[in-house]
Design a protein around this motif. Structure first.
Motif, PDB file in Angstrom:
ATOM      1  N   ARG A   1     -88.266  -0.359 -21.955  1.00  0.00           N
ATOM      2  CA  ARG A   1     -87.981   0.735 -21.035  1.00  0.00           C
ATOM      3  C   ARG A   1     -87.206   0.214 -19.821  1.00  0.00           C
ATOM      4  N   GLY A   2     -86.152   0.951 -19.479  1.00  0.00           N
ATOM      5  CA  GLY A   2     -85.327   0.557 -18.347  1.00  0.00           C
ATOM      6  C   GLY A   2     -84.168  -0.348 -18.712  1.00  0.00           C
ATOM      7  N   ASP A   3     -84.059  -0.723 -20.012  1.00  0.00           N
ATOM      8  CA  ASP A   3     -83.012  -1.664 -20.426  1.00  0.00           C
ATOM      9  C   ASP A   3     -81.806  -0.934 -21.004  1.00  0.00           C
ATOM     10  N   LEU A   4     -80.731  -1.708 -21.153  1.00  0.00           N
ATOM     11  CA  LEU A   4     -79.485  -1.231 -21.736  1.00  0.00           C
ATOM     12  C   LEU A   4     -79.161  -2.095 -22.939  1.00  0.00           C
ATOM     13  N   VAL A   5     -78.641  -1.469 -24.002  1.00  0.00           N
ATOM     14  CA  VAL A   5     -78.160  -2.208 -25.162  1.00  0.00           C
ATOM     15  C   VAL A   5     -76.651  -2.022 -25.251  1.00  0.00           C
ATOM     16  N   LEU A   6     -75.923  -3.132 -25.302  1.00  0.00           N
ATOM     17  CA  LEU A   6     -74.479  -3.112 -25.505  1.00  0.00           C
ATOM     18  C   LEU A   6     -74.194  -3.507 -26.940  1.00  0.00           C
ATOM     19  N   ILE A   7     -73.358  -2.721 -27.631  1.00  0.00           N
ATOM     20  CA  ILE A   7     -73.108  -2.923 -29.055  1.00  0.00           C
ATOM     21  C   ILE A   7     -71.613  -3.140 -29.268  1.00  0.00           C
ATOM     22  N   ALA A   8     -71.286  -4.170 -30.047  1.00  0.00           N
ATOM     23  CA  ALA A   8     -69.899  -4.511 -30.340  1.00  0.00           C
ATOM     24  C   ALA A   8     -69.716  -4.603 -31.847  1.00  0.00           C
ATOM     25  N   ALA A   9     -68.542  -4.175 -32.321  1.00  0.00           N
ATOM     26  CA  ALA A   9     -68.228  -4.229 -33.747  1.00  0.00           C
ATOM     27  C   ALA A   9     -66.855  -4.851 -33.933  1.00  0.00           C
ATOM     28  N   GLY A  10     -66.697  -5.624 -35.005  1.00  0.00           N
ATOM     29  CA  GLY A  10     -65.415  -6.238 -35.286  1.00  0.00           C
ATOM     30  C   GLY A  10     -65.588  -7.498 -36.106  1.00  0.00           C
ATOM     31  N   PRO A  11     -64.562  -8.321 -36.221  1.00  0.00           N
ATOM     32  CA  PRO A  11     -64.697  -9.600 -36.924  1.00  0.00           C
ATOM     33  C   PRO A  11     -65.807 -10.443 -36.291  1.00  0.00           C
ATOM     34  N   ARG A  12     -66.558 -11.151 -37.110  1.00  0.00           N
ATOM     35  CA  ARG A  12     -67.724 -11.875 -36.625  1.00  0.00           C
ATOM     36  C   ARG A  12     -67.380 -12.829 -35.479  1.00  0.00           C
ATOM     37  N   THR A  13     -66.287 -13.571 -35.636  1.00  0.00           N
ATOM     38  CA  THR A  13     -65.915 -14.542 -34.598  1.00  0.00           C
ATOM     39  C   THR A  13     -65.626 -13.853 -33.276  1.00  0.00           C
ATOM     40  N   VAL A  14     -64.903 -12.738 -33.331  1.00  0.00           N
ATOM     41  CA  VAL A  14     -64.538 -12.023 -32.106  1.00  0.00           C
ATOM     42  C   VAL A  14     -65.768 -11.405 -31.456  1.00  0.00           C
ATOM     43  N   VAL A  15     -66.638 -10.812 -32.254  1.00  0.00           N
ATOM     44  CA  VAL A  15     -67.856 -10.196 -31.712  1.00  0.00           C
ATOM     45  C   VAL A  15     -68.738 -11.241 -31.041  1.00  0.00           C
ATOM     46  N   ASN A  16     -68.939 -12.361 -31.722  1.00  0.00           N
ATOM     47  CA  ASN A  16     -69.777 -13.415 -31.146  1.00  0.00           C
ATOM     48  C   ASN A  16     -69.208 -13.908 -29.816  1.00  0.00           C
ATOM     49  N   GLN A  17     -67.917 -14.176 -29.802  1.00  0.00           N
ATOM     50  CA  GLN A  17     -67.295 -14.705 -28.591  1.00  0.00           C
ATOM     51  C   GLN A  17     -67.349 -13.688 -27.446  1.00  0.00           C
ATOM     52  N   ALA A  18     -67.055 -12.435 -27.749  1.00  0.00           N
ATOM     53  CA  ALA A  18     -67.024 -11.418 -26.697  1.00  0.00           C
ATOM     54  C   ALA A  18     -68.418 -11.159 -26.119  1.00  0.00           C
TER      55      ALA A  18
END
Length: 607
Positions: free
Chosen positions: A405-422
């Motif tokens: 409760r009170g938290d935020l989730v940020l979600i990213a999609a794309g090539p695994r390398t790019v997602v991990n790095q970003a």
């Protein structure tokens, strides 16, 4: 009159022709010295004129002592004190007295005493400095000004503390390795150029026209040869040189703690280095927990988006591809259909983030290569998101990422390398903004099981991730030629708070294996012979298994001192463009020097 030095304190001729011997430093006197007649020497840190009384704060690297110049007791001393200015070098002859209780200064070690001056002698006047040496509370001078007048910058307490810490750390390192049977052996500074990665600094030879030495990027080959020579435990606090682009934790010349052992295993290296790090941390009053955790390279990338993870805060990357596989959202579909991934991080307390702040984080993600970000807020009421999912499913998704409760989730999609790095960049940036990266907490981690090779798309060949002398894991040797991407190295890095402070490996000690690795990275037999024939030959004369590590001494001291740039812990560093503003170097040399070396300067196009 010539200066006569009777001991380490020094003996200096005064303006009157007599020789003065410093009896105490400016940080030494205490109440038990009351009544003693002393001679102090140093720089005028500050002057306060109260009419018949003039107070001088006298400074050296040991501390500050207050000097009292009384017009009635010592009119000549008072007259001199009236005219001195900050950074004058003076000698003071006087008597130590205890301060009245109400005038004690608890901020300095000598704050319970003062020296009543009988004489004040100006040893050297000083121009007004380009920035105040005595006050670090105001706006700091620009780095350009500080480096141009580095000899003044080094008078400041902060820089002096840092260099004293550096000295104490170097001394501790030497004592530690001596206790463990290591020998400090110097290796050459003028060597053969064999660039593998960063550029060499090249030194022309006058005696051999047309030929060049290189300055060492590391003593790697020499320490391996020392293992062949039977010096089974070697270390060196050594200067190294790399002609590469600079940043806050890089310099063209830097210092490392270089270590090599015969018959070593990674566990032996870890067991050797961890107590050393513990001793160094105790120099600044930090207690750390041993043993350090170990994290395989692949796991570090998947959980933190980097092989230099900062463990002081959470926000681990969590794969939520299976949770969102059936969601009809174009970016998610493109990512999964293209073999990519969907990942999320939980930001503690982030449900309060404004739209503006979320847009700022999205801009960071886009600059890192993502098409954008989606988010889920787990507020006090129902979970909310731009995703067309019901509240219950949104909440389950957020919980799967570790949100509360009170938290935020940020979600990213794309090539695994790019997602991990970003997402890796985002977690560090959020922690910085929120102040979660506590500089007083030290979290070490060993990163292990690095890939042996990586593909270089510019040169269309495999290159060594660490260096080509690193040994592949025994179980992967058979795949060296058939599948280089799958080969893992016996390599390890030591990371502190997101900063790599050391790297090492178990080395190749057999000629046949070394030649196979050379072939994988595109180094033909003739070129390998030309560059490394001496090493290949040495391996045929009974080279023992061996391994080691190099710790970045500048980076380590930077972190121990609580600084953010290694320039703050190096006495005379270069700027970010590799120039020395104090010496005005690099500089041109005379035509006669060039002629003697057989060199001609040819301007590059556009210059």
């Amino acid at each position: 009159m010539d200066v006569v030095r009777s001991d380490e304190r020094g003996m200096i001729p005064s303006a009157c022709g007599e020789e003065l011997v410093r009896t105490h430093t400016c940080g030494e006197l205490r109440p038990e010295h009351a009544g003693a007649r002393v001679i102090l020497m140093g720089w005028v840190h500050r002057r306060r004129d109260l009419g018949p009384l003039t107070f001088l704060d006298l400074r050296d690297r040991y501390g500050i002592t207050q000097i009292v110049c009384d017009e009635q007791r010592a009119p000549e001393a008072h007259a001199v004190a009236k005219h001195v200015r900050s950074e004058y070098v003076i000698a003071v002859i006087g008597t130590v007295v205890r301060r009245a209780p109400e005038t004690v200064n608890p901020k300095i070690a000598t704050g319970e005493i003062e020296v009543v001056a009988e004489r004040v002698i100006v040893l050297n006047p000083a121009k007004t400095p380009p920035f105040p040496v005595e006050d670090e509370r105001g706006s700091p001078p620009s780095e350009e000004v500080r480096l141009k007048y580095r000899y003044l910058d080094l008078r400041r307490p902060r820089l002096q503390r840092n260099l004293i810490l550096r000295h104490r750390a170097a001394l501790a390192v030497r004592r530690y390795f001596d206790r463990h049977g290591f020998l400090e052996i110097e290796t050459p500074m003028l060597i053969k150029s064999t660039p593998e990665g960063a550029r060499d600094f090249i030194v022309p030879s006058r005696l051999h026209p047309g030929k060049f030495y290189a300055l060492p990027q590391s003593p790697q080959l020499f320490k391996q040869l020392l293992m062949v020579a039977g010096f089974d435990r070697y270390f060196q606090i050594v200067r190294c040189f790399r002609d590469e682009d600079l940043r806050a934790d890089r310099q063209p010349e830097f210092t490392q703690i270089d270590v090599e052992m015969s018959f070593a295993t990674p566990e032996m290296i870890f067991a050797l280095i961890e107590p050393l790090i513990e001793e160094l941390c105790l120099l600044v009053g930090r207690e750390i927990v041993r043993p350090f955790p170990r994290l395989p390279f692949a796991e570090a990338i998947e959980r933190y988006g980097t092989d230099k993870p900062d463990l002081r805060f959470g926000m681990e990357l969590v794969d939520v591809s299976s949770w969102l596989r059936d969601v009809e959202f174009a970016p998610y579909r493109r990512a999964l259909d293209g073999g990519g991934v969907i990942k999320g991080i939980a930001v503690r307390g982030g449900a309060k983030y404004s739209r503006k702040r979320l847009d700022e984080l999205t801009d960071i993600a886009r600059r890192a290569g993502l098409s954008g970000l989606t988010w889920v807020k787990l507020g006090e009421g129902e979970a909310t998101s731009a995703l067309a999912l019901g509240p219950a499913r949104l909440e389950a998704l957020a919980r799967a990422v570790g949100a509360e409760r009170g938290d935020l989730v940020l979600i990213a999609a794309g090539p695994r390398t790019v997602v991990n790095q970003a997402l890796g960049l985002l977690r560090v940036e959020i922690a910085r903004r929120e102040g979660w990266a506590d500089g007083t907490e030290f979290r070490f981690v060993w990163i292990t099981d690095f890939p042996m090779f990586e593909w270089d798309p510019d040169e269309h060949r495999w290159s060594a991730v660490h260096h080509p002398f690193t040994s592949p894991r025994d179980e992967d040797v058979d795949r060296l030629e058939a599948d280089p991407a799958s080969v893992r190295a016996k390599a390890y890095d030591l990371v502190l708070n997101g900063v790599e402070i050391g790297g090492g490996s178990i080395r190749i000690h057999r000629r046949d294996v070394q030649q196979r690795v050379f072939r994988v990275i595109g180094l033909g037999e003739e070129e390998a012979r030309q560059k490394f024939g001496f090493l290949l030959d040495a391996f045929e004369y009974g080279a023992p298994p061996h391994g080691g590590i190099a710790l970045g001494f500048d980076r380590l001291i930077m972190l121990l001192a609580g600084e953010t740039s290694i320039r703050e812990v190096i006495a005379f560093p270069k700027t970010a463009s590799a120039t020395d503003l104090m010496l005005d170097s690099p500089s041109e040399v005379s035509p006669a020097q060039l002629e003697e070396l057989g060199l001609t300067i040819i301007s590059r196009r556009g210059e």
